[in-house]
Design an enzyme around this catalytic site. Structure first.
Site, PDB file in Angstrom:
ATOM      1  N   ASP A 398     -13.694   1.532 -17.742  1.00 47.65           N
ATOM      2  CA  ASP A 398     -13.694   0.242 -17.052  1.00 47.65           C
ATOM      3  C   ASP A 398     -12.438   0.089 -16.196  1.00 47.65           C
ATOM      4  OD1 ASP A 398     -14.318  -2.311 -16.262  1.00 47.65           O
ATOM      5  OD2 ASP A 398     -13.717  -3.264 -18.144  1.00 47.65           O
ATOM      6  N   GLU A 407     -18.989  -0.104  -9.906  1.00 48.47           N
ATOM      7  CA  GLU A 407     -19.561  -0.886  -8.812  1.00 48.47           C
ATOM      8  C   GLU A 407     -20.993  -1.272  -9.157  1.00 48.47           C
ATOM      9  OE1 GLU A 407     -19.384  -1.080  -3.986  1.00 48.47           O
ATOM     10  OE2 GLU A 407     -19.531   0.905  -4.902  1.00 48.47           O
TER      11      GLU A 407
END
Length: 443
Positions: A398, A407
């Protein structure tokens, strides 16, 4: 939860015998609490959040009923240099280019979901939001289709946009617009945009017939230079390829090399970059095809093995459950759902302080220096976004710079809407069947 249930059951057993109705009702409430506690995933919540995501991706002048309050108006001069009104539509991902093809595919998938699962979405109370999400896209397509053979295909430039980290409200990058016409063909884009408007015309047929007719008119102008002919053999080829792909997802093709790979945790795996787009679309296709088999009382034949609709739907459910948290990292890849989800999504607007809170201009370099590089979670939660997801070994990192995994795209989330509505409907149906309680039926 367990302690609370035990207390409820204790009160039930202590109830006076003369209050048999109350006693039975109390037991029914206990059963409901147990069942609710046992539910693995809240599909209703996931559905609501999936549709909310599209409001985060809106370009143009935001409406009065905008629910995502950290966003504001943007791209208000799109098309001005070309003498066309191209304000509106969607940013498809974490940047600010309006690409026609992913936007059209997104609207097609949203429309298809409503066509297949309209009643289920309506029962969940989300039909209005689903139709708003579709119309935000189709309103833009109508604007972009300025004459029968001209369709504005893109607004913005990917190269300059990707060198800049700004909120959409602050955009200083090029808003050059590009079109397809007789001299600049783009049949894939024209075809997908026509499909999106045709599908949306079905969605609005009963509630807004004038708008439905308008969409169909635009769709005809983009597909239809020749008279329609019989294409039964083409449709049969599509069906054959679809069935081959479904068998590949289920791992039932004879040649193992033609089956879709899976991670150790059971997730369909196509490629490293934004793998979840393939998972959500596969889950949708599997769900729709399962319904088709059930309604036509058929089975799917995969190299001699007969597969029923239940097996296909169960596999689709396994992919959705993986997305929502049933995976080796116990992480929800649907942002904002559950207690453990990506907090550093690769998304300009979400990562920077809201324009409504801080109206001071934030430039490209400032955005990179102060917002992209920071280790803290994003300033705004991109609720309902389906990120790219884990790698082939179920590992997810992350980090904002890890764009292959963090994304999110509109075409990741769009197929989820119909599937989540279907799963919610089945869950409610199962609950009703298991708890159409004989305890109160006699009273």
């Amino acid at each position: 939860m367990e302690e609370g249930i035990k207390k409820e059951q204790h009160h039930c057993t202590e109830a006076p015998k003369i209050l048999r109705f109350a006693h039975s009702w109390c037991l029914l409430l206990s059963l409901f609490a147990i069942s609710t506690g046992a539910r693995a995933f809240d599909y209703a919540d996931a559905l609501r959040k999936s549709l909310l995501y599209f409001e985060s991706q809106r370009s143009g002048r935001l409406p009065y009923n905008q629910r995502v309050t950290w966003r504001d108006h943007s791209g208000l001069t799109d098309g001005l240099e070309q003498g066309v009104d191209l304000v509106g539509g969607y940013y498809d991902a974490g940047d600010h280019v309006k690409f026609g093809l992913p936007m059209a595919f997104t609207v097609t998938m949203l429309s298809w979901g409503v066509i297949e699962f309209r009643k289920q979405i309506a029962v969940a109370g989300e039909l209005e939001h689903a139709m708003e999400a579709i119309k935000w896209g189709t309103d833009y397509f109508i604007k972009a289709h300025t004459s029968p053979n001209v369709l504005w295909a893109e607004v913005g430039d990917g190269d300059t946009d990707h060198y800049c980290w700004q909120r959409p409200e602050d955009m200083t990058t090029s808003r050059q617009a590009y079109k397809i016409d007789e001299n600049n063909p783009g049949s894939d884009l024209a075809g997908e945009t026509a499909a999106a408007m045709a599908a949306a015309s079905i969605v609005f047929k009963g509630t807004n017939p004038h708008y439905s007719h308008l969409l169909l008119h635009h769709a005809h102008q983009l597909l239809m230079e020749e008279k329609h002919k019989e294409h039964a053999h083409i449709l049969e080829q599509y069906r054959s390829k679809a069935e081959y792909y479904i068998c590949a997802c289920l791992g039932l093709n004879e040649n193992n090399g033609s089956n879709v790979e899976r991670t150790p945790g059971g997730l369909l795996y196509i490629r490293q970059w934004n793998n979840m787009q393939y998972v959500s679309t596969a889950a949708f296709l599997l769900t729709v095809y399962s319904d088709y088999l059930q309604n036509s009382n058929q089975n799917l034949k995969c190299h001699g093995k007969m597969v029923g609709h239940e097996e296909i739907l169960n596999f689709a459910k396994s992919q959705i459950d993986y997305i929502l948290g049933s995976n080796p990292m116990s992480m929800s890849y649907l942002v904002g759902y559950g207690s453990n989800y990506p907090t550093r999504v690769h998304h300009r607007g979400a990562s920077i302080v809201s324009y409504r809170e801080h109206k001071g201009f934030i430039g490209c370099t400032q955005g990179y220096d102060h917002w992209f590089s920071r280790q803290e979670p994003n300033s705004n939660v991109l609720v309902g976004a389906l990120v790219g997801g884990p790698d082939s070994q179920d590992v997810f990192v992350d980090h904002r710079h890890n764009y292959m995994q963090t994304e999110a795209c509109t075409y990741n989330t769009a197929p989820l809407v119909g599937v989540l509505a279907k799963l919610l409907h089945l869950e409610d149906l199962s609950f009703d069947q298991n708890h159409s309680s004989p305890l109160v039926a006699s009273y």
